[in-house]
Design a protein around this motif. Structure first.
Motif, PDB file in Angstrom:
ATOM      1  N   LYS A 157       0.817  -1.213   0.000  1.00 47.75           N
ATOM      2  CA  LYS A 157       0.000   0.000   0.000  1.00 47.75           C
ATOM      3  C   LYS A 157       0.857   1.272   0.000  1.00 47.75           C
ATOM      4  O   LYS A 157       0.586   2.240   0.712  1.00 47.75           O
ATOM      5  CB  LYS A 157      -0.949   0.013   1.199  1.00 47.75           C
ATOM      6  CG  LYS A 157      -1.946  -1.146   1.179  1.00 47.75           C
ATOM      7  CD  LYS A 157      -2.915  -1.076   2.344  1.00 47.75           C
ATOM      8  CE  LYS A 157      -3.910  -2.235   2.284  1.00 47.75           C
ATOM      9  NZ  LYS A 157      -4.877  -2.196   3.408  1.00 47.75           N
ATOM     10  N   GLU A 200      -0.800   4.416  -1.338  1.00 49.68           N
ATOM     11  CA  GLU A 200      -1.818   4.942  -0.420  1.00 49.68           C
ATOM     12  C   GLU A 200      -1.170   5.578   0.803  1.00 49.68           C
ATOM     13  O   GLU A 200      -1.483   6.705   1.181  1.00 49.68           O
ATOM     14  CB  GLU A 200      -2.735   3.790   0.016  1.00 49.68           C
ATOM     15  CG  GLU A 200      -3.803   4.210   1.005  1.00 49.68           C
ATOM     16  CD  GLU A 200      -4.647   3.019   1.447  1.00 49.68           C
ATOM     17  OE1 GLU A 200      -5.191   3.098   2.579  1.00 49.68           O
ATOM     18  OE2 GLU A 200      -4.770   2.038   0.706  1.00 49.68           O
ATOM     19  N   ASN A 260      -5.856   3.678  -9.426  1.00 52.72           N
ATOM     20  CA  ASN A 260      -5.919   2.294  -8.972  1.00 52.72           C
ATOM     21  C   ASN A 260      -7.001   1.563  -9.778  1.00 52.72           C
ATOM     22  O   ASN A 260      -8.069   1.215  -9.266  1.00 52.72           O
ATOM     23  CB  ASN A 260      -6.242   2.236  -7.480  1.00 52.72           C
ATOM     24  CG  ASN A 260      -5.102   2.789  -6.641  1.00 52.72           C
ATOM     25  OD1 ASN A 260      -4.061   2.153  -6.511  1.00 52.72           O
ATOM     26  ND2 ASN A 260      -5.287   3.972  -6.078  1.00 52.72           N
TER      27      ASN A 260
END
Length: 923
Positions: free
Chosen positions: A807, A810, A827
C-alpha cells in the motif's frame, strides 16, 4: 553501489534540490580556512586534548616526528586515524590521552645547524661541543616547532600542555637510567666491529639510513702473483686490495684446489696473504676467486672471523687512505686512490681486464655519499634475550598487528636479530654515560661525580664523546613520556598504551625495539595493538620523493597552491636538468591550474577513505574534491534546516521510525568499522548515509506534508537528529561539525564535550525500514524511467497501480507525487498500452508516456544503445568462449566477466522493454 566519491547526480529532474546551492553561494557560506583558524585557537586555548574524567583510560602515543621535519602525507594519514579514534573514545566517556612530542633527530638536526653555521663561516670545531649544542637549542627555539603547528592545523587533539621532546631533562634521565641498567645487567658492551660508516658525517649510521641504490659501475680483474704464476681476482672496489688478508675460493672448485694453502702477493704493497677455501664463495662470480678484506666488507668480515684473519683498517674516518697503506696513497680520498691504483696496476701489467657491472651501492640517506664498511670501536646491545622475551607476547596473542600479515615481518626480524650498534659519533644527542680513566678503564654512571664517588676515583676522567642512536631513546617513547622510571599517575593510568599507529618501514627499527624495552623494563608490552598504515604514493603509484619531484604537501591540499608555487616546491634543489624538466612536466599534467583550497576536514575524510589494509595507497585528487563537496553538503544541509520553522512535539511515523532504524544501523556499523580499523569503510559509511539517505531522501520527504505530521514537526525532528549526526561525524570531520555546533548552541559550547548518542535513542524497526525501502524503490524506479526515456523534468505523469501489496501509493501518496513528479495515481487494475511498466515482487505500476516523449527520436536512440550493448556483449562472449581463456584466466577475472555479461543482458532486456512500449506509442 556507485562509488562514494563520484560526484553526486540528482536524477530527479523535475524539482529543485533545495540542499544543493550554487558554487558561488558555497564559496560565500562555507569557508574552511576561516573556521579552521578560529577553532584551532579555540581548541588550543581550552586544550581539548587534556585527559578528563575518570572513565576507562585510552592512550595512543603519536610517533615522534623529527624536530627538523615538516608534515607530509604519511604524517597526515596517521594523524587523521589517531585523532578520529581518540575523539570517538572521548565522546564515549573514555579518559583519553593522545600524547604528542618530537624526536631530537641526532644526525638531521646536527646537519641543519652545521649548514647554518657554515654559511656564516663558522665551523663546529671552532665553537666546541658545549657552544655548538647551545646553538642547536637556539635553533630549536626558533625553528623546531613547525610540525607541531602543522599538527594543530590538522586538528589533532593531543595534550599540548604535556608535549614531550626526547632531549627534555626528564626524558634524558630515563635514557641514562636505561643505558646504565642494561650495562649493569650485562646487555651493553663495547666492541670493535664493522659498521656502516658515513665519511661525510664521520659517524656510524643505522641500517634505516642506508639506501641500497643500483648503480652502473665496473668490475676489475686483477692478477695476484703466486710464485711464478698468477691468480686473478675480480673486484668492484680495487682500492680495498691494500687491506686484503686472504684470497678465497670455493673448496669444491677444481680450478683452484691445488692453490689452497699457498701464498699470494698483494699487488702494490708486496704483502703475502694465504689462499683459503670457504663455502660462502660463489664460483660463478667473476673468476671464482675473491679477495678477503675483513675490515672493509661485511661478508669478508664473517669469513675473516671464521678463518682467524687479521683485521687491517686502511681508511681514515673521512674516507681517505691511512698510514697502513703505501706512502704514495696515504691521505688520498678513496676514489682518487682508486684511480691512481688502477693506473699503477695497469702499468705493472697486473690489470687483466675491466668489465661494466651493475651492483647495489650503499648510500647514506642524509649525505648521499657512498657508505663504507668500517672497523671501529662502538657500543652494542646483546639482543637475543630481549628479542625472545618480546616474541612471547606475539606468540600468546598479547600483541597483535593490523593487518595481521605484518606480524610475520616483526617475527622474522626478531628471530634473526643481530646485536645493535647504539653509539654515534655526533655531538647532538644523549651523550653516553661512560667515563674513562687515564688507563682506559671504563665506568658507567649518571655523572662524573657519581662515578668518582661510586668507584673512589681521584684521577682524571673523560666522558665518552659518542651519543646514543636516536632509536635508543625513541624505544622508550611509550613509557618515558609518562614519567618512567619514576612512578607517576600518568604512567599508572595510561601505560600500557592501547594502540600504536605507524608505518611498515619502521617495524624493525622502532616497533620491535619499543616492545623489547617495554617488556624488559616494565614486564609488559607497551601496547596491545599495532595498526600499520600503507605508504601513500602519487596518483600514478610512484613513491613520493624529492628527487622525483612528486611530493604532495598536505598544507597545499588544505590551503591551496598555484601551479607556479607547486613547480617551485617540487624542483627546489634539483640540479639535473632532465629530472627538473620531468618534474615540471608531471606537475603541469597533474595540476594544470594548481590546487584549490579543500580544507582540513576534506583532507582527513579522504585519507580515512584511502586507509585500506594494503601496503600501497595511491592518492587521488578527485576523491579530495568529492570530500570537499561532501563538506559543502553538510554545511548547506545545516543552513537549510536552520531556516525552517521550529515546532514542538514528537513525530512518530513510518518514515521517522525507518530513519531511527537506519541511524541505529549506521552507528552500529561505524563502531564496528572503527573496532576493526577499517577506516575506509568508516568514511564510506559516513558519506553514504548522510548524502544518500539523510539529505537525498529524508530532507526531501520532510518538505512534503501529509496527515500524520506537519512539515514543521518533521523539520524539527530532523533538526534534533542533525545534532546527533554532527556528534557522530565529529571524529572524522572535527572542524565543520564544531563550527555548526557552535553556530547553533553558542560560541562557548563545544561539540568535543558532547556524549556520543546512545543506540537506545534510535529504536530499531525492521518493518518500518522495509516499508521505507519499498518507497525508495518505487520512487527510484519512476525516476529511472524518466531519466532513461528523456522525459522533461517539469512534466508531471500519471501513475497506474496494478498491484501494491504494501500500500505504498496509499500510505505515501504525497511523497510519491512530490518526489517522482506524479500528477495522479490511478488504482484501476489495468494500465493503458502507452504505459511503461515497473514490476517488483509486491508491486506493479505503469507510467503513462503518451504526450511526454518524442517517439521517433527515442526509438532511434534506444536502437543505437541496444546495438552498442550487443556489440559489447558479443566481445565478452567471444573472449570468454576462447579455450585458452577457460584454461588460463584466473577465477576472479572469470567471475568479473560473467557479472559484466549478466549486467549487459539485464540492461538490454530493460531497454528492449522500453523500445517495445515506444513502438506501441508509434502505432
Amino acid at each position: 553501489m556507485t562509488e562514494i566519491y563520484l560526484l553526486h547526480l540528482f536524477i530527479c529532474k523535475d524539482r529543485i534540490n533545495l540542499i544543493q546551492m550554487t558554487e558561488e553561494m558555497l564559496t560565500k557560506t562555507f569557508d574552511p580556512k576561516t573556521i579552521e583558524t578560529q577553532l584551532t585557537a579555540f581548541w588550543q586555548d581550552n586544550n581539548i586534548g587534556s585527559p578528563k574524567g575518570d572513565g576507562q583510560p585510552y592512550c595512543i602515543m603519536v610517533p615522534p616526528p623529527n624536530v627538523t621535519g615538516s608534515l607530509h602525507l604519511g604524517h597526515a594519514l596517521q594523524h587523521a586515524i589517531m585523532d578520529t579514534l581518540v575523539r570517538h573514545k572521548r565522546s564515549n566517556g573514555y579518559q583519553v590521552l593522545l600524547q604528542p612530542g618530537t624526536d631530537h633527530a641526532g644526525i638531521a638536526t646536527q646537519m641543519v645547524v652545521e649548514r647554518q653555521l657554515n654559511a656564516q663561516n663558522i665551523r663546529k670545531s671552532d665553537l666546541g661541543r658545549e657552544a655548538f649544542i647551545q646553538k642547536i637549542w637556539e635553533w630549536k627555539a626558533q625553528s623546531g616547532g613547525k610540525i607541531s603547528e602543522q599538527m594543530k592545523q590538522m586538528g589533532v587533539s593531543v595534550d599540548w600542555d604535556n608535549e614531550r621532546f626526547t632531549m627534555d631533562p626528564e626524558f634524558s634521565k630515563a635514557v641514562s637510567h636505561t643505558f646504565i641498567q642494561l650495562y649493569e645487567q650485562g646487555y651493553i658492551y663495547r666492541g670493535k666491529r664493522l659498521v656502516n660508516w658515513d665519511t661525510v658525517l664521520k659517524t656510524a649510521v643505522s641500517d634505516l639510513e642506508v639506501i641500497n641504490e643500483e648503480r652502473q659501475g665496473q668490475i676489475w680483474y686483477i692478477k695476484y702473483p703466486v710464485g711464478d704464476t698468477f691468480i686473478t681476482v675480480a673486484t668492484t672496489r680495487p682500492e680495498t686490495l691494500l687491506g686484503d688478508m686472504a684470497i678465497c675460493v670455493h673448496p669444491e672448485d677444481k680450478r683452484y684446489q691445488h692453490l689452497i694453502g699457498q701464498q699470494a702477493t698483494v699487488p702494490l704493497c708486496q704483502r703475502e696473504i694465504p689462499i683459503i677455501a670457504d663455502d660462502q664463495v660463489d664460483p660463478e662470480f667473476g673468476t671464482g676467486c675473491v679477495k678477503i678484506t675483513p675490515a672493509h666488507d661485511f661478508n669478508d668480515y664473517d669469513i675473516g672471523k671464521r678463518h682467524q684473519l687479521d683485521m687491517l683498517n686502511i681508511l681514515n674516518d673521512d674516507g681517505s687512505l691511512n698510514h697502513n697503506c703505501p706512502s704514495e696513497y696515504q691521505n688520498l680520498d678513496r676514489f682518487s686512490a682508486r684511480k691512481q691504483m688502477i693506473k699503477d696496476l695497469t702499468s705493472l701489467g697486473l690489470m687483466e681486464k675491466v668489465e661494466p657491472h651493475t651492483s647495489a651501492v650503499p648510500i647514506g640517506d642524509r649525505t648521499n655519499t657512498v657508505l663504507e664498511p668500517y672497523l671501529t670501536d662502538q657500543w652494542y646491545i646483546k639482543m637475543d634475550a630481549l628479542a625472545e622475551a618480546a616474541l612471547e607476547d606475539l606468540n600468546n596473542g598479547s600483541l597483535k598487528f593490523v593487518p595481521d600479515n605484518w606480524k610475520k615481518n616483526y617475527q622474522m626480524w626478531l628471530d634473526n636479530i643481530q646485536d645493535w650498534c647504539i653509539s654515534r659519533q655526533l655531538w647532538w644527542g644523549h651523550q653516553i654515560p661512560a667515563f674513562y680513566d687515564e688507563n682506559g678503564n671504563v665506568y658507567v654512571g649518571t655523572s662524573e661525580e657519581a662515578v668518582r664517588k661510586a668507584h673512589d676515583i681521584s684521577g682524571p676522567l673523560t666522558q665518552d664523546n659518542d651519543v646514543l642512536d636516536t632509536w635508543f631513546s625513541s624505544a622508550l617513547w611509550p613509557f618515558a613520556t609518562l614519567g618512567w622510571p619514576n612512578n607517576s599517575s600518568r604512567l599508572d593510568t595510561f601505560y600500557p598504551n592501547n594502540l600504536l599507529v605507524t608505518g611498515f618501514d619502521i617495524i624493525f627499527f622502532w616497533v620491535a625495539r619499543m616492545c623489547m624495552f617495554g617488556k624488559h623494563f616494565t614486564q609488559r608490552m607497551p601496547f596491545s595493538t599495532v595498526y600499520v598504515t600503507g605508504l601513500i604514493r602519487d596518483e600514478f603509484g610512484q613513491k613520493m620523493s624529492k628527487s622525483k619531484g612528486n611530493v604532495i604537501d598536505p598544507t597545499d591540499l588544505i590551503e591551496g597552491a598555484t601551479l607556479e608555487d607547486l613547480i617551485e616546491k617540487r624542483t627546489h634543489g634539483m640540479m639535473q636538468p632532465k629530472m627538473r624538466d620531468a618534474a615540471i612536466k608531471a606537475t603541469k599534467k597533474s595540476f594544470p591550474e594548481g590546487i584549490s583550497p579543500h580544507g582540513t576536514d576534506a583532507l582527513r575524510l579522504t585519507l580515512l577513505a584511502l586507509s585500506t589494509h594494503t601496503k600501497d595507497i595511491n592518492f587521488d585528487l578527485n576523491k579530495l574534491r568529492s570530500s570537499r563537496n561532501f563538506c559543502n553538503k553538510i554545511w548547506n544541509a545545516a543552513r537549510f534546516l536552520s531556516q525552517q520553522d521550529a515546532a514542538s512535539g514528537q513525530v512518530d511515523t513510518l518514515i521517522t521510525q525507518a530513519l531511527n532504524h537506519q541511524v541505529h544501523q549506521w552507528i552500529t556499523g561505524l563502531e564496528k568499522h572503527l573496532n576493526d580499523y577499517r577506516f575506509d569503510r568508516y568514511a564510506q559509511a559516513i558519506y553514504e548515509f548522510f548524502w544518500y539517505d539523510f539529505c537525498d531522501w529524508h530532507l526531501e520527504i520532510a518538505k512534503v506534508s501529509n496527515e500524520t505530521a506537519t512539515n514543521a514537526e518533521r523539520m524539527a525532528h530532523l533538526n534534533q537528529l542533525f545534532d546527533k549526526i554532527l556528534i557522530v561525524m565529529h571524529p572524522a570531520l572535527p572542524f565543520i561539525t564544531e563550527a555548526l555546533w557552535q553556530d547553533k548552541h553558542g560560541s562557548k559550547a563545544s561539540i568535543c564535550s558532547e556524549s556520543f548518542p546512545s543506540l537506545t535513542e534510535f529504536p530499531e524497526n525492521a518493518a518500518a525500514f522495509k516499508q521505507f525501502n519499498a518507497l525508495k524503490t518505487l520512487v527510484s524506479g519512476i525516476r529511472n524511467i524518466r531519466s532513461e526515456l528523456n522525459i522533461p523534468p517539469k512534466a508531471t505523469l500519471d501513475l497506474y497501480c496494478i498491484k501494491d501489496e504494501l500500500k505504498l501509493t496509499e500510505t505515501f501518496m504525497d511523497e510519491v507525487k512530490s518526489l517522482a513528479g506524479i500528477e495522479a495515481i490511478h488504482n484501476t487494475g489495468t494500465m493503458p498500452k502507452t504505459c511503461c511498466a515497473f514490476v517488483q515482487s509486491n508491486l506493479e505500476i505503469g507510467i503513462d508516456l503518451s504526450g511526454h516523449i518524442d517517439v521517433s527520436q527515442e526509438h532511434q536512440r534506444l536502437l543505437k544503445k541496444i546495438a552498442k550493448l550487443e556489440q559489447n556483449l558479443s566481445k565478452l562472449v567471444q573472449k570468454t568462449s576462447n579455450p585458452k581463456y577457460q584454461e588460463r584466466a584466473p577465477e576472479s577475472l572469470k567471475k568479473s566477466d560473467a557479472s559484466a555479461m549478466r549486467a549487459l543482458e539485464d540492461e538490454k532486456t530493460q531497454l528492449q522493454a522500453y523500445l517495445d512500449i515506444i513502438s506501441q506509442l508509434d502505432t
